[in-house]
Design a protein around this motif. Structure first.
Motif, PDB file in Angstrom:
ATOM      1  N   PRO A  85       5.933  19.019 -10.046  1.00 54.60           N
ATOM      2  CA  PRO A  85       6.104  17.671  -9.491  1.00 54.60           C
ATOM      3  C   PRO A  85       6.311  16.613 -10.568  1.00 54.60           C
ATOM      4  N   GLY A  86       7.189  15.680 -10.240  1.00 52.61           N
ATOM      5  CA  GLY A  86       7.324  14.476 -11.058  1.00 52.61           C
ATOM      6  C   GLY A  86       6.237  13.515 -10.611  1.00 52.61           C
ATOM      7  N   ASP A  87       6.259  12.349 -11.139  1.00 50.51           N
ATOM      8  CA  ASP A  87       5.216  11.380 -10.770  1.00 50.51           C
ATOM      9  C   ASP A  87       5.735  10.314  -9.818  1.00 50.51           C
ATOM     10  N   GLY A  88       6.852  10.564  -9.190  1.00 54.33           N
ATOM     11  CA  GLY A  88       7.455   9.568  -8.314  1.00 54.33           C
ATOM     12  C   GLY A  88       8.526   8.768  -9.042  1.00 54.33           C
ATOM     13  N   GLU A 144       4.563  26.635 -16.919  1.00 56.42           N
ATOM     14  CA  GLU A 144       3.922  26.146 -18.138  1.00 56.42           C
ATOM     15  C   GLU A 144       4.941  25.561 -19.106  1.00 56.42           C
ATOM     16  N   LYS A 145       6.048  26.264 -19.325  1.00 53.80           N
ATOM     17  CA  LYS A 145       7.086  25.776 -20.239  1.00 53.80           C
ATOM     18  C   LYS A 145       7.711  24.488 -19.722  1.00 53.80           C
ATOM     19  N   LEU A 146       7.929  24.404 -18.405  1.00 47.69           N
ATOM     20  CA  LEU A 146       8.506  23.183 -17.833  1.00 47.69           C
ATOM     21  C   LEU A 146       7.540  22.013 -17.957  1.00 47.69           C
ATOM     22  N   ALA A 204       7.566  20.876 -21.619  1.00 50.69           N
ATOM     23  CA  ALA A 204       8.807  20.156 -21.908  1.00 50.69           C
ATOM     24  C   ALA A 204       8.817  18.798 -21.219  1.00 50.69           C
ATOM     25  N   GLN A 205       8.326  18.757 -19.986  1.00 51.59           N
ATOM     26  CA  GLN A 205       8.245  17.503 -19.237  1.00 51.59           C
ATOM     27  C   GLN A 205       7.350  16.505 -19.972  1.00 51.59           C
ATOM     28  N   ALA A 206       6.211  16.962 -20.464  1.00 55.28           N
ATOM     29  CA  ALA A 206       5.287  16.076 -21.178  1.00 55.28           C
ATOM     30  C   ALA A 206       5.926  15.548 -22.466  1.00 55.28           C
TER      31      ALA A 206
END
Length: 145
Positions: free
Chosen positions: A19-22, A51-53, A56-58
Motif C-alpha cells: 500500500p501507498g499512503d494515499g 520486502e524488496k518493494l 525500495a519504496q522507503a
C-alpha cells in the motif's frame, strides 16, 4: 517466457499489494514480476518481493521527502507512472544484487559482472524516473538573473 527463461505458465503469481499512503500509489508484486522480468527463483517468493518493494519504496520516499510534487493531493497519472518506475527499478536492482550471493563459484565472476552492469542500469533507471517526477513539480520554477 520471461527474461529468466522460465515459462510464465509455470509461475504461481500470488499478487500482493504494497500500500501507498494515499499520496503515493499502491504497488503490485504481480505487476513487478510481469513488467520487470523478475527471475523465476524470486517470482514465487511473494514475501521477498514485498520486502524488496517496501525497502525500495522507503528509499524513494526518502529522496522525495523534501520535494513538493503536488499541493496536498494524490499524484496525477504521469507522476504515479514515474514514481512506480523509480520504485520498481530500485527493487529490481536490489534483487539483482541479492542474486550475486546465490551463484556458483566457478561462474561467479562472469555472472557478478553482468549483475553489476544490470544493477547499475536499474539504479540509473530509478534516478531518471525520480528526475522526471521532480520535473513535474508545480513548485519548480526558474529565476531569471
Amino acid at each position: 517466457m520471461n527474461l529468466s527463461g522460465m515459462p510464465k505458465a509455470d509461475l504461481q503469481i500470488d499478487d500482493q499489494v504494497v500500500p501507498g499512503d494515499g499520496y503515493y500509489p499502491d504497488l503490485s508484486t504481480a505487476y513487478f514480476i510481469e513488467h520487470y522480468a523478475v527471475a523465476g527463483e524470486y517470482a514465487n517468493k511473494s514475501e521477498l518481493l514485498v520486502e524488496k518493494l517496501k525497502l525500495a519504496q522507503a528509499e524513494v520516499n526518502q529522496e522525495l521527502m523534501q520535494i513538493v510534487l503536488t499541493n496536498a493531493e494524490a499524484l496525477h497519472q504521469q507522476q504515479a507512472l514515474f514514481y512506480k518506475n523509480a520504485v520498481y527499478s530500485k527493487a529490481k536492482a536490489n534483487l539483482l544484487v541479492s542474486k550475486l550471493g546465490s551463484t556458483h563459484r566457478d561462474n561467479a565472476t562472469a555472472q557478478s559482472q553482468a549483475a553489476i552492469d544490470n544493477y547499475e542500469y536499474w539504479q540509473s533507471e530509478c534516478v531518471n524516473a525520480l528526475r522526471l517526477l521532480q520535473a513535474l513539480s508545480p513548485n519548480l520554477s526558474v529565476e531569471l538573473l
